[in-house]
Design a protein around this motif. Structure first.
Motif: not given
Length: 151
Positions: A96-119
């Motif tokens: 009934k609900v399917y939301d996916v959030i892709f958040q791009f976070i720069q932790k340091s130069p050259g080091d990033i993450i994509c935080k994926i949240t699925m509700i």
């Protein structure tokens, strides 16, 4: 009330968070060439590629099965996050609900993450949890990394 939940995971990426966010926000038309084993097509149903509230239709393969997903886009430039809110398609037959959030976070130069949240929320309790879709989006983010770096 049917079962619901939230999955959260992170994918380590190279390069800059801005570049990754740009690709996910307004360059979805490049996905079939970059990760064709995941995404076979993306079309704009309503709005523009990068517009908040736009609606896109994705043709993809999950667990070896061809599926379709219609989503409405929410862009959050301040947090470099893109939310895909499920409207129709295969995944919406069981959820009934399917939301996916892709958040791009720069932790340091050259080091990033994509935080994926699925509700998610099931339509009926007998349906399986959507862990296969979480594996799918995590794999897609990881596979897209090299294509963003080369761009």
């Amino acid at each position: 009330m049917a079962t619901s939940g939230t999955y959260v995971t992170e994918v380590s990426l190279k390069g800059s968070a801005e570049k990754h966010y740009k690709r996910w926000k307004n360059e979805n038309h490049l996905f079939p060439d970059a990760v064709g084993h995941h995404i076979q097509g993306v079309t704009v149903h309503d709005g523009e590629w990068d517009s908040h509230g736009s609606i896109k239709i994705w043709d993809y393969t999950c667990d070896g099965k061809k599926e379709v997903f219609k989503e409405q886009r929410e862009n959050d430039d301040d947090n470099m996050a893109v939310t895909l809110r499920g409207l129709e398609g295969h995944v919406m037959e069981e959820l009934k609900v399917y939301d996916v959030i892709f958040q791009f976070i720069q932790k340091s130069p050259g080091d990033i993450i994509c935080k994926i949240t699925m509700i998610w929320e099931k339509r009926i309790d007998d349906s399986p949890e959507p862990i296969n879709y979480m594996k799918f989006v995590k794999s897609m983010v990881a596979d897209m990394d090299d294509h963003v770096i080369k761009a």
